[in-house]
Design a protein around this motif. Structure first.
Motif, short mmCIF file in Angstrom:
data_model
loop_
_atom_site.label_atom_id
_atom_site.label_comp_id
_atom_site.label_asym_id
_atom_site.label_seq_id
_atom_site.Cartn_x
_atom_site.Cartn_y
_atom_site.Cartn_z
N ARG A 1 0.77 -1.34 -0.02
CA ARG A 1 -0.07 0.07 0.21
C ARG A 1 0.92 1.28 -0.04
NH1 ARG A 1 -4.49 -1.34 4.60
NH2 ARG A 1 -5.06 -3.75 3.71
N GLU B 1 1.29 4.32 1.25
CA GLU B 1 0.81 4.99 2.38
C GLU B 1 2.33 5.83 2.92
OE1 GLU B 1 -2.09 3.48 5.05
OE2 GLU B 1 -1.47 1.33 4.87
N ARG C 1 3.59 1.40 9.95
CA ARG C 1 2.77 1.42 8.68
C ARG C 1 3.92 1.44 7.64
NH1 ARG C 1 -2.14 2.66 7.96
NH2 ARG C 1 -2.29 3.48 9.80
N GLN C 2 3.94 0.47 6.81
CA GLN C 2 4.86 0.38 5.74
C GLN C 2 4.31 0.24 4.58
OE1 GLN C 2 5.26 -1.69 9.01
NE2 GLN C 2 5.71 -3.22 8.02
N GLN D 1 0.51 -9.60 6.14
CA GLN D 1 -0.59 -9.90 6.72
C GLN D 1 -0.62 -11.50 6.82
OE1 GLN D 1 -4.04 -8.21 4.84
NE2 GLN D 1 -4.03 -6.57 5.96
N LYS E 1 -9.63 9.65 9.36
CA LYS E 1 -8.64 9.92 10.10
C LYS E 1 -8.30 11.24 10.46
CE LYS E 1 -6.19 5.16 9.98
NZ LYS E 1 -7.02 4.86 8.84
N ARG F 1 -14.89 -0.09 9.51
CA ARG F 1 -13.94 -0.46 8.65
C ARG F 1 -13.92 0.16 7.29
NH1 ARG F 1 -10.61 -2.32 9.65
NH2 ARG F 1 -10.53 -3.94 8.28
N THR G 1 -4.19 -0.55 15.54
CA THR G 1 -5.18 -1.93 15.36
C THR G 1 -4.19 -2.97 14.72
OG1 THR G 1 -6.96 -0.50 14.48
CG2 THR G 1 -7.00 -2.67 13.70
P1 ATP Z 1 -5.10 1.14 9.38
O1 ATP Z 1 -6.61 2.07 9.89
O2 ATP Z 1 -4.32 1.18 10.36
O3 ATP Z 1 -4.78 1.94 8.29
P2 ATP Z 1 -6.50 -0.48 7.69
O4 ATP Z 1 -7.81 -0.56 8.30
O5 ATP Z 1 -5.90 0.04 6.74
O6 ATP Z 1 -5.54 -0.25 9.03
P3 ATP Z 1 -6.87 -3.34 7.10
O7 ATP Z 1 -7.12 -3.07 5.68
O8 ATP Z 1 -7.75 -3.88 7.98
O9 ATP Z 1 -6.10 -2.20 7.68
O10 ATP Z 1 -5.63 -4.47 7.47
C1 ATP Z 1 -5.60 -5.38 8.51
C2 ATP Z 1 -4.39 -5.34 9.43
O11 ATP Z 1 -3.25 -5.11 8.73
C3 ATP Z 1 -4.40 -3.89 10.05
O12 ATP Z 1 -5.11 -3.79 11.32
C4 ATP Z 1 -3.11 -3.62 10.35
O13 ATP Z 1 -2.42 -4.38 11.83
C5 ATP Z 1 -2.32 -4.18 9.25
N1 ATP Z 1 -1.84 -3.16 8.49
C6 ATP Z 1 -2.69 -2.62 7.34
N2 ATP Z 1 -2.04 -1.32 6.71
C7 ATP Z 1 -0.54 -1.48 6.95
C8 ATP Z 1 0.59 -0.89 6.71
N3 ATP Z 1 0.74 0.03 5.62
N4 ATP Z 1 1.52 -1.38 7.36
C9 ATP Z 1 1.58 -2.19 8.18
N5 ATP Z 1 0.45 -2.83 8.85
C10 ATP Z 1 -0.58 -2.50 8.18
#
Ligand code: ATP
Ligand code: MG
Length: 411
Positions: free
Chosen positions: A112, A114, A120-121, A126, A210, A258, A280
Motif C-alpha cells: 500500500r 501510504e 505502517r509500511q 498479513q 482519520k 471498517r 489496530t
Molecule cells: P489502518 O486503519 O491502520 O490504516 P486498515 O484498516 O487500513 O488499518 P486493514 O486493511 O484492516 O487495515 O488491514 C488489517 C491489518 O493489517 C491492520 O489492522 C494492520 O494491523 C495491518 N496493516 C494495514 N496497513 C498496514 C501498513 N501499511 N503497514 C503495516 N501494517 C498494516
C-alpha cells in the motif's frame, strides 16, 4: 538509481525482527489449523479490477494506496493491498462452491502506498483467514474466538481489546445511511475535502476518517445501533451472547465501520494502545455480498487479517531458539573429524555451530556468543584416542567422552 538502499516504506527483515514475525505466522497457522483452516497462496498481483471493483471506489486503498502497473502485454495489474479479494477471486475462479464451507488462511506481503511511520509500511505482511459459505452467527463467534486464541498464544491477549460493531443487513445500512447523510449535511462545512466528496458516494466511510475535523463531526453522528432492523439486531445479539459464553471480553464500539465496502453485519478490530496511531493489530468482518459481486453466487463470507509486523512489535522477548552445541577443532588435522562429528550431531537433531576459522580461544568466544550450551572440543589427543572433550559452557565443567558415546551423553 545511484543509491544502495531499499525503497521508502520497505524493510529488510532479519535477526530478532524476522524471528518474531515467523513466530507470529507459525502461531497463527497452528491455531487456525485446529479450526480446520487450510493454507491458500494466491498470486501477489491480480488484475486491477479485482481490487478496484470490490474494495469500493471511495476506499482509501483504491483511491490512494494501490500499486498499479501496466505489464508488457498491456494488462492493468495491481500488487495486492489486502488478502480477501484475491482469496474470493480464487474461490470463484476455481469453482469451489460445491464444497462449502471453505476455510482458508494465508500469509504474505501486501502493498500500500501510504505515508511510512512506525507500524505502517508500504510493503507489510498479513496473516489472515476467510470462512466462506456460513451465514449464521456461529461462524462469527468462532472466527473471533480464533483471533482471540491466536493473540492469547502470543501472550498478547492482556494488551488487546476486542472492539465489535454491527453494520446490519442491506436494509439497515440503507436506513442508517439516510440518517447519517442528513446529519452530515448539516455539518458540511466542517468536513475535510475528502469527506465532502464522499458524502453522497459513500458517507459511511466518513465515520472511518482519520482527519481531526471529521472525527469531531463524527463524534455526535447518529448511532448505528438505532438503525438496525430486527433481523440484524438478533444476529448481533447472538454473536455477542456467543462471545459471552466463550468468556471472550469485548467492547461494543458504535463508531466502528471498517474502511472497505464489502462488510455487512459483524465488524471487529483488536486494538492496543501500545502502537500509537497504528493501534489496530487485527481486523475483520462479515462480507456477505462479496462473492456474488464477483459472480460466484450468493455465498456468505467472514474473515480477518492481522498485521504481522505490528503484532511482532508487541512481542517483547526475542524468540528463544534451542541452544546450539559448538564443535571446536583445535589444529588443522582435526578439521575433518570435527566436521564429521558436527554432521552426526545434526543428523541426531541437535543444532550445531561449527566455527570455520580461528584459534581455540577465538572459537570459544564465538561459541559463547552463539549462546552454545556445550562445546565439543577435538584436539590431536582426542583425535588419537577417538574421544572428545565436552565442556559445559554454563558451569565450565569438562570431561573426556568417547566419540561413540557423545550423542548419548548430550541427550
Ligand atoms: P489502518 O486503519 O491502520 O490504516 P486498515 O484498516 O487500513 O488499518 P486493514 O486493511 O484492516 O487495515 O488491514 C488489517 C491489518 O493489517 C491492520 O489492522 C494492520 O494491523 C495491518 N496493516 C494495514 N496497513 C498496514 C501498513 N501499511 N503497514 C503495516 N501494517 C498494516
Ligand atoms: Mg489503512
Amino acid at each position: 538509481m545511484d543509491k544502495v538502499q531499499s525503497v521508502r516504506g520497505t524493510y529488510d527483515l532479519y535477526g530478532a525482527a524476522k524471528r518474531k514475525m515467523k513466530k507470529v505466522v507459525y502461531t497463527g497457522a497452528e491455531v487456525v489449523e485446529k479450526y480446520g483452516f487450510e493454507e491458500i497462496e494466491t498470486p501477489i498481483f491480480e488484475f486491477t479490477e479485482v481490487f478496484a471493483r470490490n474494495l469500493g471506489d471511495t476506499s482509501d486503498i483504491v483511491t490512494k494506496e494501490m500499486y498499479c502497473f501496466e505489464d508488457k502485454g498491456g494488462e492493468s495489474l495491481t500488487l495486492r493491498p489486502e488478502g480477501t479479494a484475491g482469496v474470493v477471486r480464487a474461490f470463484v475462479s476455481n469453482g469451489m462452491q460445491q464444497n462449502l464451507p471453505i476455510k482458508f488462511y494465508y500469509s504474505g506481503p501486501m502493498f500500500r502506498y501510504e505515508r511510512p511511520q512506525k507500524g505502517r509500511q508500504r510493503q507489510f505482511t498479513q496473516f489472515g483467514v476467510e470462512l466462506l459459505g456460513v451465514d449464521t452467527p456461529q461462524a462469527d463467534i468462532e472466527v473471533i474466538a480464533m483471533a482471540y486464541e491466536f493473540l492469547e498464544k502470543l501472550g498478547l491477549s492482556g494488551q488487546v481489546t476486542v472492539e465489535i460493531n454491527s453494520l446490519g443487513d442491506e436494509e439497515s445500512r440503507n436506513s442508517y445511511r439516510t440518517k447519517l447523510v442528513e446529519y452530515l449535511q448539516e455539518h458540511y462545512d466542517e468536513l475535510s475535502e475528502d469527506s465532502k466528496n464522499r458524502l453522497l458516494k459513500n458517507p459511511l466511510r466518513i465515520l472511518d476518517s482519520k482527519e481531526e475535523c471529521d472525527k469531531a463531526v463524527v463524534e455526535n453522528a447518529p448511532l448505528y445501533a438505532d438503525s438496525l432492523n430486527t433481523t440484524s439486531q438478533k444476529f448481533f445479539a447472538d454473536v455477542l451472547r456467543g462471545l459471552d459464553n466463550l468468556g471472550i471480553k469485548y467492547r461494543v464500539n458504535n463508531r466502528l465501520v471498517r474502511g472497505l465496502d464489502y462488510y455487512s453485519h459483524t465488524v471487529f478490530e483488536l486494538t492496543t494502545d501500545k502502537l500509537g496511531a497504528q493501534g489496530t493489530v487485527l481486523a475483520g468482518g462479515r462480507y456477505n455480498g462479496l462473492v456474488s459481486q464477483m459472480g460466484g453466487g450468493d455465498i456468505a463470507g467472514i474473515g480477518w487479517a492481522c498485521g504481522v509486523e505490528r503484532l511482532s512489535m508487541l512481542l517483547e522477548e526475542d524468540v528463544n531458539l534451542p541452544r546450539p552445541i559448538a564443535v571446536i577443532p583445535v589444529g588443522e588435522d582435526t578439521n575433518d573429524k570435527a566436521l564429521e562429528i558436527a554432521h552426526q550431531l545434526r543428523l541426531a537433531g541437535f543444532r550445531v555451530e561449527h566455527s570455520y576459522t580461528g584459534n581455540m580461544k577465538k572459537r570459544m568466544i564465538k561459541a559463547n556468543k552463539a549462546n552454545a550450551i556445550q562445546a565439543v572440543i577435538i584436539g590431536s589427543d582426542e583425535l588419537l584416542n577417538d574421544t572428545v572433550t565436552l565442556k559445559n559452557l554454563d558451569s565450565g565443567e569438562q570431561k573426556t567422552v568417547s566419540q561413540v558415546n557423545l550423542i548419548k551423553e548430550l541427550q
